[in-house]
Design a protein around this motif. Structure first.
Motif, PDB file in Angstrom:
ATOM      1  N   LEU A  67      76.361  -2.712 -45.656  1.00  0.00           N
ATOM      2  CA  LEU A  67      75.674  -3.695 -46.489  1.00  0.00           C
ATOM      3  C   LEU A  67      74.193  -3.657 -46.154  1.00  0.00           C
ATOM      4  O   LEU A  67      73.768  -4.105 -45.087  1.00  0.00           O
ATOM      5  N   GLU A  68      73.393  -3.108 -47.059  1.00  0.00           N
ATOM      6  CA  GLU A  68      71.956  -2.951 -46.843  1.00  0.00           C
ATOM      7  C   GLU A  68      71.214  -3.728 -47.923  1.00  0.00           C
ATOM      8  O   GLU A  68      71.721  -3.934 -49.022  1.00  0.00           O
ATOM      9  N   LEU A  77      81.749 -21.329 -50.737  1.00  0.00           N
ATOM     10  CA  LEU A  77      80.874 -20.164 -50.711  1.00  0.00           C
ATOM     11  C   LEU A  77      80.622 -19.726 -52.145  1.00  0.00           C
ATOM     12  O   LEU A  77      81.542 -19.322 -52.855  1.00  0.00           O
ATOM     13  N   LEU A  78      79.356 -19.828 -52.591  1.00  0.00           N
ATOM     14  CA  LEU A  78      79.000 -19.417 -53.944  1.00  0.00           C
ATOM     15  C   LEU A  78      78.850 -17.899 -53.990  1.00  0.00           C
ATOM     16  O   LEU A  78      78.174 -17.309 -53.146  1.00  0.00           O
ATOM     17  N   LEU A  79      79.470 -17.280 -54.985  1.00  0.00           N
ATOM     18  CA  LEU A  79      79.502 -15.819 -55.040  1.00  0.00           C
ATOM     19  C   LEU A  79      79.012 -15.299 -56.384  1.00  0.00           C
ATOM     20  O   LEU A  79      79.420 -15.787 -57.447  1.00  0.00           O
ATOM     21  N   SER A  80      78.153 -14.301 -56.340  1.00  0.00           N
ATOM     22  CA  SER A  80      77.714 -13.607 -57.549  1.00  0.00           C
ATOM     23  C   SER A  80      78.776 -12.578 -57.940  1.00  0.00           C
ATOM     24  O   SER A  80      79.661 -12.249 -57.142  1.00  0.00           O
ATOM     25  N   PRO A  81      78.719 -12.040 -59.169  1.00  0.00           N
ATOM     26  CA  PRO A  81      79.694 -11.015 -59.572  1.00  0.00           C
ATOM     27  C   PRO A  81      79.737  -9.820 -58.622  1.00  0.00           C
ATOM     28  O   PRO A  81      80.803  -9.275 -58.359  1.00  0.00           O
ATOM     29  N   LYS A  82      78.587  -9.415 -58.089  1.00  0.00           N
ATOM     30  CA  LYS A  82      78.574  -8.247 -57.199  1.00  0.00           C
ATOM     31  C   LYS A  82      79.272  -8.562 -55.884  1.00  0.00           C
ATOM     32  O   LYS A  82      80.017  -7.730 -55.349  1.00  0.00           O
ATOM     33  N   PHE A 112      74.158  -2.333 -51.832  1.00  0.00           N
ATOM     34  CA  PHE A 112      72.786  -2.838 -51.755  1.00  0.00           C
ATOM     35  C   PHE A 112      72.753  -4.238 -52.366  1.00  0.00           C
ATOM     36  O   PHE A 112      73.149  -4.432 -53.511  1.00  0.00           O
ATOM     37  N   PHE A 113      72.276  -5.206 -51.566  1.00  0.00           N
ATOM     38  CA  PHE A 113      72.204  -6.592 -52.029  1.00  0.00           C
ATOM     39  C   PHE A 113      70.768  -7.097 -51.942  1.00  0.00           C
ATOM     40  O   PHE A 113      70.046  -6.809 -50.974  1.00  0.00           O
ATOM     41  N   TRP A 163      78.072   0.067 -59.474  1.00  0.00           N
ATOM     42  CA  TRP A 163      76.911  -0.629 -58.892  1.00  0.00           C
ATOM     43  C   TRP A 163      75.808   0.335 -58.477  1.00  0.00           C
ATOM     44  O   TRP A 163      74.804  -0.087 -57.909  1.00  0.00           O
ATOM     45  N   GLU A 164      75.964   1.595 -58.781  1.00  0.00           N
ATOM     46  CA  GLU A 164      74.966   2.584 -58.359  1.00  0.00           C
ATOM     47  C   GLU A 164      73.592   2.289 -58.960  1.00  0.00           C
ATOM     48  O   GLU A 164      72.555   2.467 -58.313  1.00  0.00           O
ATOM     49  N   GLN A 165      73.560   1.815 -60.207  1.00  0.00           N
ATOM     50  CA  GLN A 165      72.282   1.576 -60.870  1.00  0.00           C
ATOM     51  C   GLN A 165      71.497   0.439 -60.227  1.00  0.00           C
ATOM     52  O   GLN A 165      70.289   0.306 -60.433  1.00  0.00           O
ATOM     53  N   GLU A 166      72.161  -0.386 -59.402  1.00  0.00           N
ATOM     54  CA  GLU A 166      71.463  -1.481 -58.729  1.00  0.00           C
ATOM     55  C   GLU A 166      70.946  -1.083 -57.351  1.00  0.00           C
ATOM     56  O   GLU A 166      70.321  -1.895 -56.667  1.00  0.00           O
ATOM     57  N   THR A 167      71.197   0.140 -56.941  1.00  0.00           N
ATOM     58  CA  THR A 167      70.648   0.639 -55.692  1.00  0.00           C
ATOM     59  C   THR A 167      69.300   1.289 -55.973  1.00  0.00           C
ATOM     60  O   THR A 167      69.206   2.150 -56.848  1.00  0.00           O
ATOM     61  N   PRO A 168      68.228   0.881 -55.287  1.00  0.00           N
ATOM     62  CA  PRO A 168      66.906   1.453 -55.562  1.00  0.00           C
ATOM     63  C   PRO A 168      66.916   2.972 -55.439  1.00  0.00           C
ATOM     64  O   PRO A 168      67.565   3.531 -54.542  1.00  0.00           O
ATOM     65  N   PRO A 169      66.212   3.665 -56.332  1.00  0.00           N
ATOM     66  CA  PRO A 169      66.156   5.139 -56.270  1.00  0.00           C
ATOM     67  C   PRO A 169      65.686   5.642 -54.914  1.00  0.00           C
ATOM     68  O   PRO A 169      66.116   6.691 -54.450  1.00  0.00           O
ATOM     69  N   GLU A 170      64.777   4.874 -54.278  1.00  0.00           N
ATOM     70  CA  GLU A 170      64.250   5.299 -52.979  1.00  0.00           C
ATOM     71  C   GLU A 170      65.347   5.369 -51.916  1.00  0.00           C
ATOM     72  O   GLU A 170      65.257   6.165 -50.973  1.00  0.00           O
TER      73      GLU A 170
END
Length: 457
Positions: free
Chosen positions: A23-24, A4-9, A202-203, A178-185
Motif C-alpha cells: 500500500l503506497e 470505518l468509512l470506505l471509498s470504492p477503492k 496506490f492510495f 485500478w492501474e489508471q489511478e497509479t501515477p505514471p511515475e
C-alpha cells in the motif's frame, strides 16, 4: 466498535485475496487504518495461530495502529486485547484475538529491536504486517517475509534507489481495474520481474472517505507547492525529499506519441536540427555502476530532447550467469544503440565517449578501421565543469527547454530523481547515480550554445 468509512477503492482492497499486498501513496490516505483493519480480518481467517504486526518501534506501533482512533482496539472492541508486557506463555508484546476458529496471537514487533525480532522469528507464521516498510531493517524484511503465508506492507514514497523497491515493491503490479489511478511515475518503476499474486495499491487523499475536506485543505496549505516534500507527501511520488541536484517536473517529460504529434503540428512546426549520442562506462563487477548510452536531439526552437537512455550493469550480468563486458565488447553495443536510434529518429554521426576511458575509445576506433562505420567516436568534451553543467541544465529544466521522452528514458529519469548533493563535501554532487546523467551531458556539451533561449557568453 467504531465505524470505518470506505471509498470504492478501499472496498475493492478489502475484497482482494492476494498473498502479498503493498500500500503506497500520499500522506493521510488511510493506508495504515484500512490496512490494519484488513490485516486483522486476514488473521481471523488464517488457519495458523501465530501472526506478526510490525513497525518502527513499539511506541510507534501502539500510536499509529493499535490505540489511536479507528485503530485496531477501536475497530474490533472486545474481540481483541492488547498485552504490551506479554502474558502467560507469550512473553512478547502481543494482541490476542478471539476469532471463529479460536484465539489468535499477533506478536507486536519493532524492527528497531533486532534482538527481540530475532527471538520471535523462529518458525512459520500466518499473516505479517510491516508498517512503513520503506524504512524497515532489510534483514528483518527478508527474514520475516519468507516465513509468512500473507504479507501486507504500507510505505510512504521514498528514495527509489532503496533496496526495498528492487527486492520487493517493484515486483508487484496494480490490478487492471485500478492501474489508471497509479501515477505514471510509479508505474514506470514497477519494472522488476512480476511475482504471481503480488499486488500494488496506490492510495491518495481522494480514496480516504473519512478525511474531512478542511483537513485535506490544511495539509495542502502547509506543504509548499513544487517542493520535494509536496512531491512525496501530496502527490505520493517517490524521490529523495532533500538534497536533490535537479528538480525534474512533469513539464519536462513527454511521451513519444506527444513528441511525434509536436513534430507534425502545422500550426507551430518544429523539427530536429541535430542528433548526437553520449556514452559513460563502468566495468566493475562489484558495484551498481553502469554502462550508459544516451541519444539526444536539439529542436529548431532550441529545445533539447533526450530521446533514449539505456544502461547495462556488469555485476547484474555476472549474477545472471553472463560474462562481464570488456572494452572490446563495447563498440558493437554502441553501434547497435546508435543504429536503433537512427532508424527511430534520425542520424547522429558523433558519439561522445568518456574521455577518461581511453581503452574503450581505442577499441571503438579500431572497430571503425576494421569493419567500416558511419559513426565518429569522439572523446567527450569535458572542459565545462560539472557545476556549470548542472547550472545550465537546471535552467533549461526550469524554463521547459529540456524535455525527456518518458517511454524510453527510464534510467535517466530514475537517476535525476536520485542525484544529490554530497553531504560530506560542500557544494559538490555525489559521485553516484550519475552514469546516464554524465552520458547525457557528453551528448550536448559540444552544442551547448545551440540550446535554450538564454544566450551563453
Amino acid at each position: 466498535m467504531a465505524d470505518l468509512l470506505l471509498s470504492p477503492k478501499y472496498k475493492a482492497f478489502l475484497r482482494c485475496n492476494a498473498p502479498v499486498e503493498f500500500l503506497e501513496g500520499t500522506t493521510a490516505a488511510g493506508k495504515t487504518t484500512v490496512g490494519a483493519f484488513k490485516f486483522v480480518l486476514k488473521v481471523a481467517q488464517s488457519p495458523k495461530r501465530i501472526h506478526i504486526l510490525s513497525g518502527l518501534d513499539l511506541g510507534t506501533i501502539e500510536k499509529n495502529l493499535i490505540s489511536k482512533e479507528l485503530g485496531i482496539l477501536d475497530l474490533f472492541g472486545g474481540l481483541i486485547k492488547y498485552n504490551p508486557g506479554g502474558r502467560g506463555e507469550n512473553s512478547l508484546p502481543h494482541l490476542a484475538l478471539d476469532s471463529p476458529s479460536g484465539k489468535k496471537i499477533i506478536y507486536v514487533l519493532g524492527y528497531d529491536n533486532k534482538a527481540r525480532w530475532k527471538k520471535a522469528l523462529g518458525g512459520q507464521y500466518g499473516c505479517l504486517y510491516i508498517d512503513e516498510i520503506n524504512i524497515a531493517d532489510m534483514e528483518y524484511v527478508r527474514e520475516a517475509s519468507m516465513r509468512c503465508d500473507y504479507l501486507m506492507a504500507t510505505l510512504n514514497p521514498d528514495d527509489p534507489g532503496l533496496p526495498i523497491y528492487s527486492e520487493f515493491i517493484n515486483h508487484s503490479r496494480p490490478l487492471p481495474d485500478w492501474e489508471q489511478e497509479t501515477p505514471p511515475e510509479i508505474l514506470q518503476e514497477l519494472t522488476q520481474e512480476p511475482k504471481e499474486g503480488w499486488v500494488h495499491w496506490f492510495f491518495s487523499f481522494e480514496h480516504n472517505a473519512g478525511l474531512p475536506q478542511d483537513k485535506k485543505e490544511h495539509i495542502l496549505q502547509m506543504v509548499p507547492l513544487g517542493t520535494k516534500l509536496y512531491k512525496n507527501k501530496v502527490l505520493g511520488l517517490r524521490g529523495r525529499a532533500t538534497g536533490l541536484v535537479f528538480n525534474l517536473e512533469r513539464k519536462n517529460l513527454i511521451t513519444e506519441r506527444a513528441l511525434r504529434h509536436l513534430l507534425l503540428d502545422k500550426a507551430a512546426p518544429v523539427s530536429f536540427v541535430r542528433f548526437s549520442a553520449g556514452v559513460d562506462t563502468s566495468y566493475s563487477i562489484h558495484s551498481p555502476d553502469t554502462f550508459a548510452f544516451v541519444f539526444t536531439a536539439i529542436l529548431s526552437d532550441r529545445r533539447k530532447i533526450t530521446l533514449a537512455a539505456e544502461e547495462i550493469n556488469n555485476s547484474e550480468r555476472v549474477l545472471s550467469g553472463k560474462a562481464p563486458l570488456t572494452p572490446s565488447d563495447l563498440p558493437a553495443l554502441i553501434v547497435d544503440f546508435a543504429e536503433r536510434q537512427r532508424q527511430r529518429w534520425g542520424f547522429g554521426r558523433s558519439i561522445f565517449i568518456d574521455s577518461a576511458d581511453e581503452a574503450t575509445i581505442l577499441e571503438c576506433q579500431k572497430y571503425k578501421r576494421q569493419h567500416g562505420c558511419i559513426y565518429e567516436f569522439v572523446p567527450a568534451w569535458k572542459q565545462t565543469q560539472i557545476i556549470d553543467r548542472i547550472h545550465l541544465e537546471s535552467g533549461w529544466l526550469a524554463r521547459g527547454e529540456h524535455l525527456i521522452v518518458e517511454d524510453t528514458c527510464g534510467p535517466l529519469i530514475r537517476e535525476m530523481n536520485l542525484y544529490s548533493w554530497d553531504e560530506k563535501k560542500d557544494n559538490c554532487p555525489e559521485d553516484r547515480n550519475d552514469h546516464t546523467i554524465n552520458a547525457e551531458q557528453y551528448s550536448w556539451l559540444p552544442y551547448k550554445y545551440e540550446i535554450g533561449t538564454t544566450d551563453l557568453k
